[in-house]
Design a protein around this motif. Structure first.
Motif, short mmCIF file in Angstrom:
data_model
loop_
_atom_site.label_atom_id
_atom_site.label_comp_id
_atom_site.label_asym_id
_atom_site.label_seq_id
_atom_site.Cartn_x
_atom_site.Cartn_y
_atom_site.Cartn_z
N THR A 1 15.80 -37.62 12.33
CA THR A 1 15.71 -37.93 10.90
C THR A 1 14.67 -37.04 10.22
N LEU A 2 13.51 -36.89 10.84
CA LEU A 2 12.48 -36.02 10.28
C LEU A 2 12.97 -34.57 10.19
N GLY A 3 13.72 -34.14 11.22
CA GLY A 3 14.27 -32.79 11.19
C GLY A 3 15.26 -32.61 10.05
N TRP A 4 16.14 -33.59 9.85
CA TRP A 4 17.10 -33.51 8.75
C TRP A 4 16.39 -33.55 7.40
N MET A 5 15.33 -34.32 7.29
CA MET A 5 14.57 -34.36 6.03
C MET A 5 13.99 -32.99 5.71
N ALA A 6 13.46 -32.32 6.72
CA ALA A 6 12.90 -30.98 6.51
C ALA A 6 13.99 -30.00 6.08
N VAL A 7 15.15 -30.09 6.72
CA VAL A 7 16.27 -29.21 6.36
C VAL A 7 16.70 -29.45 4.91
N LEU A 8 16.83 -30.71 4.53
CA LEU A 8 17.25 -31.04 3.17
C LEU A 8 16.27 -30.48 2.14
N LEU A 9 14.98 -30.60 2.41
CA LEU A 9 13.98 -30.08 1.47
C LEU A 9 14.00 -28.55 1.42
N LEU A 10 14.07 -27.92 2.58
CA LEU A 10 14.04 -26.46 2.63
C LEU A 10 15.26 -25.83 1.98
N VAL A 11 16.39 -26.51 2.05
CA VAL A 11 17.63 -25.94 1.52
C VAL A 11 17.82 -26.30 0.05
N VAL B 1 15.83 -28.09 -2.33
CA VAL B 1 14.81 -27.98 -3.37
C VAL B 1 14.84 -26.59 -4.02
N PRO B 2 14.82 -25.48 -3.23
CA PRO B 2 14.93 -24.16 -3.88
C PRO B 2 16.24 -23.98 -4.65
N LEU B 3 17.35 -24.48 -4.10
CA LEU B 3 18.62 -24.37 -4.81
C LEU B 3 18.58 -25.12 -6.13
N ALA B 4 18.02 -26.32 -6.13
CA ALA B 4 17.95 -27.12 -7.35
C ALA B 4 17.05 -26.45 -8.39
N LEU B 5 15.90 -25.94 -7.97
CA LEU B 5 14.98 -25.30 -8.91
C LEU B 5 15.57 -24.02 -9.48
N ARG B 6 16.27 -23.25 -8.64
CA ARG B 6 16.90 -22.02 -9.13
C ARG B 6 18.00 -22.35 -10.14
N ALA B 7 18.82 -23.36 -9.82
CA ALA B 7 19.90 -23.74 -10.74
C ALA B 7 19.33 -24.29 -12.04
N TYR B 8 18.21 -25.01 -11.94
CA TYR B 8 17.58 -25.56 -13.14
C TYR B 8 17.07 -24.45 -14.05
N ARG B 9 16.44 -23.43 -13.48
CA ARG B 9 15.92 -22.32 -14.29
C ARG B 9 17.05 -21.56 -14.99
N ARG B 10 18.18 -21.45 -14.31
CA ARG B 10 19.31 -20.74 -14.92
C ARG B 10 19.94 -21.54 -16.05
N ARG B 11 19.95 -22.85 -15.90
CA ARG B 11 20.67 -23.67 -16.89
C ARG B 11 19.77 -24.20 -17.99
N ALA B 12 18.53 -24.52 -17.64
CA ALA B 12 17.63 -25.12 -18.63
C ALA B 12 16.53 -24.17 -19.03
N PHE C 1 17.05 -36.62 0.50
CA PHE C 1 18.51 -36.55 0.32
C PHE C 1 18.88 -36.42 -1.15
N CYS C 2 18.10 -37.01 -2.05
CA CYS C 2 18.47 -37.01 -3.46
C CYS C 2 18.40 -35.61 -4.08
N TRP C 3 17.76 -34.65 -3.40
CA TRP C 3 17.74 -33.29 -3.94
C TRP C 3 19.12 -32.65 -3.92
N ILE C 4 20.01 -33.16 -3.07
CA ILE C 4 21.40 -32.70 -3.14
C ILE C 4 22.00 -33.09 -4.48
N SER C 5 21.75 -34.32 -4.90
CA SER C 5 22.25 -34.79 -6.19
C SER C 5 21.62 -34.03 -7.34
#
Length: 276
Positions: free
Chosen positions: A253-263, A265-276, A176-180
């Motif tokens: 819960t396991l299904g939601w965890m997989a969705v959170l990671l799949l959605v 984590v890539p969004l966070a890494l892409r935004a990080y590369r653009r900003r940092a 869940f913290c990957w949203i943050s």
């Protein structure tokens, strides 16, 4: 005197260059090193742990003794049995807000500019920050359960089930913290990160089975609450700690965890590369 020819098959690139050409093992080592940095930073500023120490204690006491009698028909102890897993689910989600705020602050201060100059993986700072949060979630679980036991919470299962509840809570929190993390990468200020995350976490916390049974809600709202990931986490923890069915909520819960990671984590890494 003849010049030495450089053959095309011979690499002239350095073996590590600002995060490039690193394997997965190196990425993990870099992430662990940066996680230690985050933990040292937290150790030196213990007030940063307020959200995982004092906050769950306040929530448990406030809801039990102010609202417990009204919600549970006068039985505060009965409501505490229902409440504690709900507070754990809510505070686990809220604890991740600090991660996004801290990452955003580090970017604004230029900390990530220094990371970029080091021979480490580009993703290591984010992964390291998430790994360091494991300690915060462990503290949060101990504070919730310890406070509950002091004021009368009774574990209705066994120690192994409680450990399983700890494991699924920490695992969900790390997903869940990957949203943050993502919000921390796209928001302009740390204050904006906090505001955006509160707007997300508070409705998810209260439109769930954390504090009241979903059957007491209007039918349309109950349908929303029944698919809420926090509802399924709370249902899982409640079954493991108090007793009751676990399998269905655990699978959700396991299904939601997989969705959170799949959605996210890539969004966070892409935004990080653009900003940092």
């Amino acid at each position: 005197m003849t010049a030495t020819a450089v053959h095309p098959t011979e690499s002239t690139q350095p073996t590590s260059r600002a995060g490039e050409l690193t394997d997965e093992g190196s990425t993990l080592r870099h992430a662990i090193a940066l996680a230690k940095r985050s933990l040292i930073k937290t150790w030196r500023t213990p007030e940063a742990l307020v959200d995982v120490t004092l906050q769950p204690v306040i929530f448990i006491l406030m809801f039990t003794y102010i609202f417990g009698g009204a919600i549970a028909g006068g039985s505060q102890h009965e409501y505490l049995q229902f409440l504690l897993p709900g507070v754990l689910g809510q505070t686990v989600a809220m604890a991740g807000i600090a991660l996004g705020v801290n990452l955003n602050t580090d970017i604004e201060k230029g900390v990530f500019d220094r990371f970029r100059s080091l021979p480490i993986s580009r993703s290591a700072p984010l992964v390291g920050a998430v790994l360091a949060d494991v300690v915060r979630y462990l503290i949060l679980f101990v504070m919730c359960l310890g406070t509950g036991l002091i004021v009368g919470f009774h574990v209705g299962t066994n120690p192994l089930a409680v450990l399983a509840a700890l494991g699924i809570s920490v695992a969900f929190a790390l997903c869940f913290c990957w949203i943050s993390v993502w919000v921390g990468m796209i928001a302009r200020t740390s204050g904006a990160v906090q505001g955006i995350m509160f707007l997300l976490v508070l409705p998810l916390s209260f439109v769930s089975n954390a504090f009241v049974p979903t059957a007491t809600m209007p039918s349309w709202l109950a349908q929303v609450a029944d698919v809420n990931p926090i509802s399924h986490l709370v249902g899982t923890v409640r079954g493991l700690m108090v007793g009751g069915p676990v399998a269905s909520n655990l699978l959700w819960t396991l299904g939601w965890m997989a969705v959170l990671l799949l959605v996210f984590v890539p969004l966070a890494l892409r935004a990080y590369r653009r900003r940092a």
